[in-house]
Design a protein around this motif. Structure first.
Motif, PDB file in Angstrom:
ATOM      1  N   GLU A 154       0.836  -1.201   0.000  1.00  0.00           N
ATOM      2  CA  GLU A 154       0.000   0.000   0.000  1.00  0.00           C
ATOM      3  C   GLU A 154       0.869   1.248   0.000  1.00  0.00           C
ATOM      4  N   PRO A 155       0.470   2.273  -0.773  1.00  0.00           N
ATOM      5  CA  PRO A 155       1.277   3.492  -0.871  1.00  0.00           C
ATOM      6  C   PRO A 155       0.970   4.462   0.262  1.00  0.00           C
ATOM      7  N   LEU A 156       1.914   5.336   0.539  1.00  0.00           N
ATOM      8  CA  LEU A 156       1.726   6.426   1.501  1.00  0.00           C
ATOM      9  C   LEU A 156       2.710   7.539   1.180  1.00  0.00           C
ATOM     10  N   LEU A 157       2.456   8.678   1.775  1.00  0.00           N
ATOM     11  CA  LEU A 157       3.272   9.870   1.554  1.00  0.00           C
ATOM     12  C   LEU A 157       3.801  10.356   2.896  1.00  0.00           C
ATOM     13  N   LEU A 158       5.104  10.604   2.970  1.00  0.00           N
ATOM     14  CA  LEU A 158       5.734  11.162   4.172  1.00  0.00           C
ATOM     15  C   LEU A 158       6.147  12.589   3.901  1.00  0.00           C
ATOM     16  N   LEU A 159       5.709  13.488   4.781  1.00  0.00           N
ATOM     17  CA  LEU A 159       6.110  14.888   4.695  1.00  0.00           C
ATOM     18  C   LEU A 159       6.718  15.316   6.022  1.00  0.00           C
ATOM     19  N   ARG A 160       7.764  16.115   5.932  1.00  0.00           N
ATOM     20  CA  ARG A 160       8.481  16.561   7.126  1.00  0.00           C
ATOM     21  C   ARG A 160       7.590  17.446   7.981  1.00  0.00           C
ATOM     22  N   ARG A 161       7.596  17.187   9.260  1.00  0.00           N
ATOM     23  CA  ARG A 161       6.837  17.971  10.227  1.00  0.00           C
ATOM     24  C   ARG A 161       7.799  18.795  11.061  1.00  0.00           C
ATOM     25  N   ARG A 162       7.504  20.082  11.172  1.00  0.00           N
ATOM     26  CA  ARG A 162       8.366  20.969  11.941  1.00  0.00           C
ATOM     27  C   ARG A 162       7.994  20.853  13.417  1.00  0.00           C
ATOM     28  N   ALA A 163       8.723  20.000  14.127  1.00  0.00           N
ATOM     29  CA  ALA A 163       8.428  19.751  15.542  1.00  0.00           C
ATOM     30  C   ALA A 163       9.267  20.655  16.430  1.00  0.00           C
ATOM     31  N   ARG A 164       8.789  20.865  17.661  1.00  0.00           N
ATOM     32  CA  ARG A 164       9.509  21.721  18.607  1.00  0.00           C
ATOM     33  C   ARG A 164      10.603  20.966  19.357  1.00  0.00           C
ATOM     34  N   CYS A 202       9.970   5.177  -3.195  1.00  0.00           N
ATOM     35  CA  CYS A 202       9.741   5.175  -4.644  1.00  0.00           C
ATOM     36  C   CYS A 202      10.532   6.332  -5.256  1.00  0.00           C
ATOM     37  N   ARG A 203      11.573   6.005  -6.019  1.00  0.00           N
ATOM     38  CA  ARG A 203      12.427   7.038  -6.594  1.00  0.00           C
ATOM     39  C   ARG A 203      12.382   7.022  -8.120  1.00  0.00           C
ATOM     40  N   THR A 204      12.375   5.882  -8.722  1.00  0.00           N
ATOM     41  CA  THR A 204      12.426   5.786 -10.178  1.00  0.00           C
ATOM     42  C   THR A 204      11.041   6.023 -10.776  1.00  0.00           C
ATOM     43  N   PRO A 205      10.982   6.401 -12.049  1.00  0.00           N
ATOM     44  CA  PRO A 205       9.676   6.574 -12.712  1.00  0.00           C
ATOM     45  C   PRO A 205       8.828   5.307 -12.673  1.00  0.00           C
ATOM     46  N   GLU A 206       9.477   4.134 -12.783  1.00  0.00           N
ATOM     47  CA  GLU A 206       8.726   2.882 -12.735  1.00  0.00           C
ATOM     48  C   GLU A 206       8.086   2.688 -11.359  1.00  0.00           C
ATOM     49  N   ASP A 207       8.853   2.980 -10.293  1.00  0.00           N
ATOM     50  CA  ASP A 207       8.320   2.848  -8.937  1.00  0.00           C
ATOM     51  C   ASP A 207       7.186   3.840  -8.696  1.00  0.00           C
ATOM     52  N   LEU A 208       7.344   5.051  -9.185  1.00  0.00           N
ATOM     53  CA  LEU A 208       6.303   6.061  -9.003  1.00  0.00           C
ATOM     54  C   LEU A 208       5.046   5.710  -9.790  1.00  0.00           C
ATOM     55  N   ALA A 209       5.220   5.106 -10.973  1.00  0.00           N
ATOM     56  CA  ALA A 209       4.052   4.678 -11.761  1.00  0.00           C
ATOM     57  C   ALA A 209       3.298   3.567 -11.040  1.00  0.00           C
ATOM     58  N   GLU A 210       4.034   2.641 -10.434  1.00  0.00           N
ATOM     59  CA  GLU A 210       3.396   1.572  -9.662  1.00  0.00           C
ATOM     60  C   GLU A 210       2.684   2.148  -8.442  1.00  0.00           C
ATOM     61  N   ALA A 211       3.329   3.117  -7.792  1.00  0.00           N
ATOM     62  CA  ALA A 211       2.717   3.747  -6.625  1.00  0.00           C
ATOM     63  C   ALA A 211       1.455   4.508  -7.016  1.00  0.00           C
ATOM     64  N   GLU A 212       1.481   5.182  -8.149  1.00  0.00           N
ATOM     65  CA  GLU A 212       0.295   5.912  -8.610  1.00  0.00           C
ATOM     66  C   GLU A 212      -0.864   4.959  -8.871  1.00  0.00           C
ATOM     67  N   LYS A 213      -0.575   3.824  -9.492  1.00  0.00           N
ATOM     68  CA  LYS A 213      -1.624   2.849  -9.766  1.00  0.00           C
ATOM     69  C   LYS A 213      -2.222   2.301  -8.479  1.00  0.00           C
ATOM     70  N   ALA A 214      -1.368   1.978  -7.520  1.00  0.00           N
ATOM     71  CA  ALA A 214      -1.852   1.449  -6.239  1.00  0.00           C
ATOM     72  C   ALA A 214      -2.610   2.518  -5.464  1.00  0.00           C
ATOM     73  N   TRP A 215      -2.117   3.743  -5.523  1.00  0.00           N
ATOM     74  CA  TRP A 215      -2.779   4.847  -4.812  1.00  0.00           C
ATOM     75  C   TRP A 215      -4.187   5.086  -5.370  1.00  0.00           C
ATOM     76  N   SER A 216      -4.302   5.180  -6.671  1.00  0.00           N
ATOM     77  CA  SER A 216      -5.596   5.434  -7.306  1.00  0.00           C
ATOM     78  C   SER A 216      -6.569   4.285  -7.060  1.00  0.00           C
ATOM     79  N   LEU A 217      -6.046   3.044  -7.067  1.00  0.00           N
ATOM     80  CA  LEU A 217      -6.917   1.894  -6.834  1.00  0.00           C
ATOM     81  C   LEU A 217      -7.471   1.898  -5.411  1.00  0.00           C
ATOM     82  N   GLN A 218      -6.615   2.162  -4.435  1.00  0.00           N
ATOM     83  CA  GLN A 218      -7.094   2.194  -3.056  1.00  0.00           C
ATOM     84  C   GLN A 218      -8.013   3.386  -2.820  1.00  0.00           C
ATOM     85  N   PHE A 219      -7.721   4.503  -3.433  1.00  0.00           N
ATOM     86  CA  PHE A 219      -8.575   5.687  -3.316  1.00  0.00           C
ATOM     87  C   PHE A 219      -9.975   5.390  -3.847  1.00  0.00           C
ATOM     88  N   GLN A 220     -10.054   4.646  -4.939  1.00  0.00           N
ATOM     89  CA  GLN A 220     -11.347   4.312  -5.525  1.00  0.00           C
ATOM     90  C   GLN A 220     -12.082   3.249  -4.706  1.00  0.00           C
TER      91      GLN A 220
END
Length: 346
Positions: A128-138, A175-193
């Motif tokens: 399953e795909p996910l997105l990590l974003l940096r959080r500015r913690a104290r 996911c760094r390569t275009p192939e990995d990102l394409a796979e992640a996009e497909k999995a993301w859209s499928l789970q979203f739907q």
């Protein structure tokens, strides 16, 4: 205690606080806060805690919502000053692939270079795909926020705070390569739907025996009661069996409109319709009785106005005056009263 009940008691209390040390003031307010917390906890356990107007977009039981749309509007009551509407809302807490990429592009630079798209390996299910974003913690340590396609974002990863060290020691696959990102996009859209109507168990091709399971579900349909609520507070409260299960919420729709109303629990709509129908029937009955009473009064007065002028004798009998009136009309008036001149010799 008695002085506090008198007029100006609060003002005197605050003035006396100024005469004690700062430590004493802090102690008094700490005791007051502790007392309020105990009262809130008691009300929360009893189910009677009133939290005021709750933001549906941020503080609902579904977590933070990404989007709220109004599907339909139905007038429930159109009486003057008592108008009520039922609004069907679609609550969406998911994140689309396009929105995730926009957030990643707009994010500030991460000096540790760990924010991005990842795949999370699962046992007996597809990654399953996910997105990590940096959080500015104290705290000074690097922390990250985890964004999912189907549920609200979280600062937790596998039940623990998502820090740099835990990301590095996890099984997440970057996911760094275009192939990995394409796979992640497909999995993301499928789970979203799939998450629009399916729980997380069905999404992962498992059986779910929980009736109405909402775990991992992205969209929900709820009913919001708006309109002249305060004018009918007692009726609505009685119909719903109390307002503890129908919180007062405020929500901002996708088109910018703001709605405030009662979020109705499941099955409450039927009880509310029945209560309103009983009230309308009672008001209709009262209106009919009032109209009937007025008609009877008007009929009584009309009968008096149309009375033919019968004369009642002392013995209680009545006689018609029409013959007398007719006889009077047939008798000529004397000349001195304006009648015709007398004919013949005087």
């Amino acid at each position: 205690e008695r002085s506090a009940e008198k007029k100006g008691g609060l003002k005197r209390f605050l003035n006396r606080l100024l005469g004690i040390s700062c430590a004493g003031q802090a102690g008094i307010f700490w005791a007051l806060s502790a007392h309020i917390r105990r009262l809130e906890e008691a009300d929360r356990e009893a189910g009677t805690l009133d939290e005021g107007v709750v933001s549906l977009n941020r503080q609902g039981r579904w977590g933070r919502l990404r989007r709220v749309e109004e599907r339909s509007e139905e007038p429930l009551s159109t009486a003057p000053g008592k108008g009520l509407q039922l609004r069907r809302l679609l609550l969406d807490r998911g994140l689309s692939w396009e929105a995730a990429n926009s957030m990643l592009e707009a994010a500030s630079r991460d000096e540790h270079d760990h924010q991005g798209i990842y795949m999370r390996p699962l046992d007996n299910a597809a990654n399953e795909p996910l997105l990590l974003l940096r959080r500015r913690a104290r705290t000074g340590q690097a922390e990250y926020v985890v964004h999912y396609p189907h549920i609200p974002s979280s600062s937790m990863l596998n039940g623990l705070l998502c820090t740099l060290g835990r990301v590095q020691s996890s099984t997440l696959i970057r996911c760094r390569t275009p192939e990995d990102l394409a796979e992640a996009e497909k999995a993301w859209s499928l789970q979203f739907q799939n998450a629009e109507k399916k729980c997380i168990h069905v999404q992962r091709s498992r059986r779910c025996n929980i009736l109405g399971c909402i775990a991992g579900k992205r969209c929900f349909e709820e009913t919001l009661l708006t309109g002249q609520i305060l004018a009918q507070w007692e009726l609505i409260s009685a119909a719903l069996g109390g307002l503890n299960r129908a919180p007062l919420v405020r929500t901002t729709l996708g088109d910018g409109r703001v709605l405030v109303g009662l979020l109705l629990p499941e099955g409450a709509e039927t009880s509310l319709r029945e209560a309103l129908a009983r009230r309308e029937a009672l008001e209709r009955q009262r209106a009919e009785e009032e109209a009937r009473r007025r008609a009877e009064e008007q009929s009584f007065y009309d009968d008096e106005d149309l009375d033919e002028g019968g004369i009642v004798d002392s013995d209680g009998s009545s006689q018609d005056v029409e013959p007398l009136v007719t006889a009077t009309r047939r008798t000529a008036l004397p000349e001195w009263l304006g009648g015709p001149p007398a004919s013949g010799p005087l």
